[in-house]
Design an enzyme around this catalytic site. Structure first.
Site, mmCIF file in Angstrom:
data_model
loop_
_atom_site.group_PDB
_atom_site.id
_atom_site.type_symbol
_atom_site.label_atom_id
_atom_site.label_comp_id
_atom_site.label_asym_id
_atom_site.label_seq_id
_atom_site.Cartn_x
_atom_site.Cartn_y
_atom_site.Cartn_z
ATOM 1 N N ARG A 1 5.852 13.629 -34.954
ATOM 2 C CA ARG A 1 6.676 12.739 -33.976
ATOM 3 C C ARG A 1 7.495 11.770 -34.626
ATOM 4 O O ARG A 1 8.567 11.480 -34.085
ATOM 5 C CB ARG A 1 5.416 11.905 -33.146
ATOM 6 C CG ARG A 1 5.886 11.872 -31.563
ATOM 7 C CD ARG A 1 4.551 11.296 -30.822
ATOM 8 N NE ARG A 1 3.715 12.381 -30.421
ATOM 9 C CZ ARG A 1 4.018 13.047 -29.304
ATOM 10 N NH1 ARG A 1 4.942 12.904 -28.632
ATOM 11 N NH2 ARG A 1 3.011 14.014 -29.054
ATOM 12 N N LEU B 1 7.074 9.145 -26.674
ATOM 13 C CA LEU B 1 8.028 8.645 -27.706
ATOM 14 C C LEU B 1 7.234 7.544 -28.416
ATOM 15 O O LEU B 1 6.326 6.797 -28.097
ATOM 16 C CB LEU B 1 9.191 8.129 -26.914
ATOM 17 C CG LEU B 1 10.098 8.988 -26.245
ATOM 18 C CD1 LEU B 1 10.976 8.467 -25.249
ATOM 19 C CD2 LEU B 1 11.067 9.745 -27.267
ATOM 20 N N HIS C 1 9.791 8.646 -13.244
ATOM 21 C CA HIS C 1 8.583 9.424 -13.266
ATOM 22 C C HIS C 1 8.033 9.682 -11.876
ATOM 23 O O HIS C 1 8.496 9.016 -10.897
ATOM 24 C CB HIS C 1 7.535 8.432 -13.810
ATOM 25 C CG HIS C 1 6.149 8.964 -13.858
ATOM 26 N ND1 HIS C 1 5.679 9.762 -14.815
ATOM 27 C CD2 HIS C 1 4.915 8.778 -12.999
ATOM 28 C CE1 HIS C 1 4.293 10.398 -14.637
ATOM 29 N NE2 HIS C 1 3.866 9.718 -13.614
ATOM 30 N N LEU D 1 2.502 4.620 -22.209
ATOM 31 C CA LEU D 1 3.194 5.791 -21.196
ATOM 32 C C LEU D 1 3.229 5.382 -19.995
ATOM 33 O O LEU D 1 2.310 4.876 -19.483
ATOM 34 C CB LEU D 1 2.075 6.838 -21.702
ATOM 35 C CG LEU D 1 2.434 8.325 -20.805
ATOM 36 C CD1 LEU D 1 3.745 8.810 -21.587
ATOM 37 C CD2 LEU D 1 1.588 9.144 -20.669
HETATM 38 C C1 GRF Z 1 11.416 15.367 -12.220
HETATM 39 O O1 GRF Z 1 10.228 15.444 -11.207
HETATM 40 C C2 GRF Z 1 11.067 14.068 -13.137
HETATM 41 O O2 GRF Z 1 10.732 12.899 -12.407
HETATM 42 C C3 GRF Z 1 9.807 14.361 -14.202
HETATM 43 O O3 GRF Z 1 10.158 15.762 -14.399
HETATM 44 C C4 GRF Z 1 10.822 16.273 -13.387
HETATM 45 C C5 GRF Z 1 12.294 16.724 -14.010
HETATM 46 O O4 GRF Z 1 13.030 17.469 -13.208
HETATM 47 N N1 GRF Z 1 9.882 13.433 -15.310
HETATM 48 P P1 GRF Z 1 14.476 17.812 -13.405
HETATM 49 O O5 GRF Z 1 14.477 18.313 -14.774
HETATM 50 O O6 GRF Z 1 15.260 16.560 -13.386
HETATM 51 O O7 GRF Z 1 15.109 18.755 -12.501
#
Ligand code: GRF
Length: 210
Positions: free
Chosen positions: A62, A90, A106, A141
């Site tokens: 990582r 990360l 998120h 996180l």
């Molecule tokens: C989204 O739901 C985002 O919130 C999550 O992963 C998904 C990614 O979708 N972290 P995309 O690649 O933007 O279509």
């Protein structure tokens, strides 16, 4: 002009929403993925954006991957780094390096449901609302000062897939708004809270009724 680097891992629909929103005084200077076959990367290249792929499997761990990623990102001298579906945890060093200029989307109403499978967990918990959160990234996180949240109803008969689609619609509205607020210099982090210098761009909340 504020320079923005977007990190993705897959489909990149949030990245696309951000690119299409054409935020004034903002330039998407690169889209970088840890998956070379990410569909979003092809879309970005077709739309004339600089793209890069850095496969995390090519690095020993990582720390090594995050160091390499930082190096690549920094060649673009970004004012803002957006994690738009970047499916990697990360390191604290990475988060510290971009403190105050690293944001994540998120798919839950944080602090509920950090981590994965957010929609299934919201259904299993009997939530009546679900949604998404845009937040500054800190070493912990899915934590960090919340910039904006989008709320949708949980409806009878919802599956995780149906709920995910509804939440995604609001993600696509909210992310460009939050980035526009950042670019306008409207966001002030005070402790764990994000205040806005001026009302007007957004108040950090969007609700979808269906
Ligand atoms: C989204 O739901 C985002 O919130 C999550 O992963 C998904 C990614 O979708 N972290 P995309 O690649 O933007 O279509």
């Amino acid at each position: 002009m504020k320079r923005i680097v977007i990190l993705i891992s897959g489909r990149g629909s949030n990245m696309q929403a951000l690119v299409k929103s054409n935020i004034a005084q903002a330039e998407i200077v690169a889209v970088i993925s840890n998956q070379s076959d990410a569909a979003g990367l092809a879309w970005a290249a077709e739309h004339g954006l600089a793209t890069e792929a850095l496969n995390h499997r090519d690095y020993e761990g990582r720390d090594a991957f995050d160091r390499a990623l930082m190096e690549r990102i920094d060649t673009y001298q970004p004012d803002l780094v957006v994690l738009a579906g970047f499916m990697r945890i990360l390191t604290p060093a990475f988060c510290m390096h971009y403190a105050g200029r690293l944001i994540n989307i998120h798919p839950s109403l944080l602090p509920a449901f950090p981590g994965l499978h957010t929609h299934q967990r919201a259904l299993e918990s009997g939530c009546r609302v679900a949604g998404c959160t845009i937040h500054f990234v800190t070493a912990e996180l899915d934590c960090g000062p919340i910039i904006a949240q989008g709320v949708v109803p949980v409806l009878d008969g919802d599956t995780a897939e149906i709920l995910a689609q509804r939440v995604l619609r609001i993600e696509h509205q909210l992310l460009p708004q939050a980035v526009a607020d950042f670019v306008a210099g409207n966001l002030v982090i005070q402790g764990n809270r994000v205040n806005r210098l001026e009302a007007g761009i957004t108040d950090g909340l969007v609700c979808l009724k269906n």
